[in-house]
Design a protein around this motif. Structure first.
Motif, PDB file in Angstrom:
ATOM      1  N   GLU A 135       0.826  -1.208   0.000  1.00 53.72           N
ATOM      2  CA  GLU A 135       0.000   0.000   0.000  1.00 53.72           C
ATOM      3  C   GLU A 135       0.861   1.258   0.000  1.00 53.72           C
ATOM      4  O   GLU A 135       0.546   2.237  -0.682  1.00 53.72           O
ATOM      5  CB  GLU A 135      -0.924   0.002   1.223  1.00 53.72           C
ATOM      6  CG  GLU A 135      -2.074  -0.989   1.121  1.00 53.72           C
ATOM      7  CD  GLU A 135      -2.966  -0.695  -0.086  1.00 53.72           C
ATOM      8  OE1 GLU A 135      -3.335   0.473  -0.284  1.00 53.72           O
ATOM      9  OE2 GLU A 135      -3.279  -1.644  -0.819  1.00 53.72           O
ATOM     10  N   ALA A 136       1.959   1.235   0.761  1.00 52.12           N
ATOM     11  CA  ALA A 136       2.841   2.395   0.813  1.00 52.12           C
ATOM     12  C   ALA A 136       3.556   2.612  -0.519  1.00 52.12           C
ATOM     13  O   ALA A 136       3.754   3.753  -0.954  1.00 52.12           O
ATOM     14  CB  ALA A 136       3.860   2.232   1.940  1.00 52.12           C
ATOM     15  N   ALA A 137       3.942   1.524  -1.181  1.00 54.69           N
ATOM     16  CA  ALA A 137       4.586   1.637  -2.491  1.00 54.69           C
ATOM     17  C   ALA A 137       3.609   2.185  -3.523  1.00 54.69           C
ATOM     18  O   ALA A 137       3.969   2.999  -4.376  1.00 54.69           O
ATOM     19  CB  ALA A 137       5.121   0.278  -2.934  1.00 54.69           C
ATOM     20  N   LYS A 138       2.355   1.758  -3.437  1.00 56.30           N
ATOM     21  CA  LYS A 138       1.329   2.264  -4.352  1.00 56.30           C
ATOM     22  C   LYS A 138       1.125   3.758  -4.154  1.00 56.30           C
ATOM     23  O   LYS A 138       1.103   4.521  -5.123  1.00 56.30           O
ATOM     24  CB  LYS A 138       0.018   1.517  -4.113  1.00 56.30           C
ATOM     25  CG  LYS A 138      -1.127   1.979  -5.016  1.00 56.30           C
ATOM     26  CD  LYS A 138      -2.390   1.173  -4.770  1.00 56.30           C
ATOM     27  CE  LYS A 138      -3.055   1.519  -3.465  1.00 56.30           C
ATOM     28  NZ  LYS A 138      -4.382   0.864  -3.305  1.00 56.30           N
ATOM     29  N   GLN A 139       1.002   4.174  -2.905  1.00 54.01           N
ATOM     30  CA  GLN A 139       0.747   5.581  -2.598  1.00 54.01           C
ATOM     31  C   GLN A 139       1.914   6.474  -3.015  1.00 54.01           C
ATOM     32  O   GLN A 139       1.713   7.588  -3.520  1.00 54.01           O
ATOM     33  CB  GLN A 139       0.480   5.727  -1.099  1.00 54.01           C
ATOM     34  CG  GLN A 139       0.208   7.157  -0.623  1.00 54.01           C
ATOM     35  CD  GLN A 139       1.475   7.907  -0.279  1.00 54.01           C
ATOM     36  OE1 GLN A 139       2.420   7.330   0.248  1.00 54.01           O
ATOM     37  NE2 GLN A 139       1.522   9.197  -0.589  1.00 54.01           N
ATOM     38  N   SER A 140       3.140   5.994  -2.805  1.00 49.54           N
ATOM     39  CA  SER A 140       4.323   6.810  -3.085  1.00 49.54           C
ATOM     40  C   SER A 140       4.831   6.659  -4.515  1.00 49.54           C
ATOM     41  O   SER A 140       5.887   7.195  -4.863  1.00 49.54           O
ATOM     42  CB  SER A 140       5.444   6.466  -2.089  1.00 49.54           C
ATOM     43  OG  SER A 140       5.759   5.085  -2.127  1.00 49.54           O
ATOM     44  N   LYS A 141       4.088   5.907  -5.338  1.00 49.27           N
ATOM     45  CA  LYS A 141       4.396   5.724  -6.765  1.00 49.27           C
ATOM     46  C   LYS A 141       5.763   5.082  -6.996  1.00 49.27           C
ATOM     47  O   LYS A 141       6.484   5.437  -7.914  1.00 49.27           O
ATOM     48  CB  LYS A 141       4.285   7.052  -7.511  1.00 49.27           C
ATOM     49  CG  LYS A 141       2.865   7.614  -7.522  1.00 49.27           C
ATOM     50  CD  LYS A 141       2.728   8.813  -8.423  1.00 49.27           C
ATOM     51  CE  LYS A 141       1.276   9.285  -8.463  1.00 49.27           C
ATOM     52  NZ  LYS A 141       1.081  10.450  -9.335  1.00 49.27           N
ATOM     53  N   ARG A 142       6.094   4.115  -6.141  1.00 50.81           N
ATOM     54  CA  ARG A 142       7.312   3.349  -6.341  1.00 50.81           C
ATOM     55  C   ARG A 142       7.067   2.228  -7.339  1.00 50.81           C
ATOM     56  O   ARG A 142       5.970   1.689  -7.441  1.00 50.81           O
ATOM     57  CB  ARG A 142       7.797   2.762  -5.008  1.00 50.81           C
ATOM     58  CG  ARG A 142       8.309   3.806  -4.032  1.00 50.81           C
ATOM     59  CD  ARG A 142       9.034   3.152  -2.881  1.00 50.81           C
ATOM     60  NE  ARG A 142      10.171   2.357  -3.342  1.00 50.81           N
ATOM     61  CZ  ARG A 142      10.971   1.661  -2.530  1.00 50.81           C
ATOM     62  NH1 ARG A 142      10.748   1.663  -1.225  1.00 50.81           N
ATOM     63  NH2 ARG A 142      11.970   0.958  -3.006  1.00 50.81           N
ATOM     64  N   PHE A 143       8.101   1.855  -8.071  1.00 47.97           N
ATOM     65  CA  PHE A 143       8.030   0.722  -8.983  1.00 47.97           C
ATOM     66  C   PHE A 143       8.225  -0.594  -8.236  1.00 47.97           C
ATOM     67  O   PHE A 143       7.711  -1.626  -8.648  1.00 47.97           O
ATOM     68  CB  PHE A 143       9.114   0.840 -10.065  1.00 47.97           C
ATOM     69  CG  PHE A 143       8.737   1.715 -11.224  1.00 47.97           C
ATOM     70  CD1 PHE A 143       8.345   1.162 -12.431  1.00 47.97           C
ATOM     71  CD2 PHE A 143       8.760   3.089 -11.105  1.00 47.97           C
ATOM     72  CE1 PHE A 143       7.993   1.965 -13.500  1.00 47.97           C
ATOM     73  CE2 PHE A 143       8.415   3.907 -12.167  1.00 47.97           C
ATOM     74  CZ  PHE A 143       8.030   3.346 -13.372  1.00 47.97           C
ATOM     75  N   ILE A 144       9.012  -0.537  -7.158  1.00 42.98           N
ATOM     76  CA  ILE A 144       9.393  -1.739  -6.421  1.00 42.98           C
ATOM     77  C   ILE A 144       8.699  -1.768  -5.063  1.00 42.98           C
ATOM     78  O   ILE A 144       8.697  -0.772  -4.338  1.00 42.98           O
ATOM     79  CB  ILE A 144      10.918  -1.789  -6.194  1.00 42.98           C
ATOM     80  CG1 ILE A 144      11.667  -1.628  -7.513  1.00 42.98           C
ATOM     81  CG2 ILE A 144      11.312  -3.081  -5.491  1.00 42.98           C
ATOM     82  CD1 ILE A 144      11.460  -2.750  -8.499  1.00 42.98           C
ATOM     83  N   VAL A 145       8.111  -2.899  -4.722  1.00 42.78           N
ATOM     84  CA  VAL A 145       7.602  -3.111  -3.367  1.00 42.78           C
ATOM     85  C   VAL A 145       8.716  -3.766  -2.552  1.00 42.78           C
ATOM     86  O   VAL A 145       9.199  -4.844  -2.912  1.00 42.78           O
ATOM     87  CB  VAL A 145       6.358  -4.022  -3.363  1.00 42.78           C
ATOM     88  CG1 VAL A 145       5.922  -4.305  -1.924  1.00 42.78           C
ATOM     89  CG2 VAL A 145       5.220  -3.377  -4.138  1.00 42.78           C
TER      90      VAL A 145
END
Length: 245
Positions: A135-145
């Protein structure tokens, strides 16, 4: 543009499927419609722009319009080796370190860890923290979880550590080696393991174990930081100094 996390198996032959809670969120919370353009990412370095073709109760499907590949989204791979704290502090650590750019989080049990976990609870905690990272990766627009590793004791983790890996351990009794000095002397960093203790910090024996594994004890300064603050502070300093923030 709305962004969703999908497993790799949900991407096939130019199509993407959202299922379960993601499909419900799409249709019942966001109330998106057919022909909407969304972004999905697989957490492994690939992002897709998708046009929605079909909306069902438990499944939303769309056509891939564009694919963007990134092998990494940070300049240095940082593995946060975090002594598990009490309560829900680890939730915050996982969430905020993911937003900042951590590559991996390894939860460890140390001499001063208060939390007691059986095998079932270890698995439950790991799965929970992985969802938080997604969820944090989605919110922060990261490519990698970031990967949430299996919960080990500190000694078990160190036994499997490659001799060439670089390690720093934050220790309140360290007076000489600062993080700033370490970063100035190691400008070519590509990977780094950062050890953070639980409440009460690390014992001297634990610090020595890390030192024996090509590690160095580090101070962040005169102030004593809480366990949920120390990792965030160290991660921010490292990424900023290396030009990644």
């Amino acid at each position: 543009m709305h962004r969703f996390f999908v497993e790799e198996e949900q991407i096939k032959d130019g199509y993407v499927s959202l299922v379960g809670s993601a499909a419900h969120y799409f249709s019942h919370v966001l109330r998106l419609q057919r022909d909407e353009i969304i972004t999905v990412f697989d957490g492994q370095g690939t992002e897709y722009q998708v046009k929605i073709d079909n909306i069902e109760k438990e499944k939303v499907a769309g056509t891939i319009l564009k694919k963007i590949v990134s092998n990494r989204d940070t300049l240095v791979d940082i593995n946060l080796v975090q002594g598990i704290p009490k309560g829900e502090k680890m939730d915050l650590i996982v969430q905020k370190c993911t937003e900042l750019g951590v590559s991996k989080i390894t939860p460890v049990l140390t001499e001063r860890t208060i939390v007691k976990l059986n095998d079932k609870k270890k698995l439950q905690r790991k799965e929970r923290w992985q969802r938080i990272a997604q969820e944090a990766a989605k919110q922060s627009k990261r490519f990698i979880v970031p990967e949430i590793a299996d919960i080990l004791t500190l000694q078990e983790y160190l036994e499997n550590l490659a001799p060439v890996e670089k390690n720093i351990i934050l220790w309140e009794e360290e007076k000489e080696h600062s993080l700033r000095k370490y970063l100035r002397e190691n400008r070519d960093l590509e990977k780094l393991n950062v050890f953070i203790g639980p409440e009460g910090g690390f014992s001297k024996d634990e610090v020595n174990l890390v030192r024996e594994k090509n590690g160095i004890s580090i101070t962040l300064g005169r102030r004593i930081l809480r366990t949920e603050t120390a990792g965030l502070a160290a991660l921010t300093m490292i990424l900023y100094d290396l030009g990644d923030l």
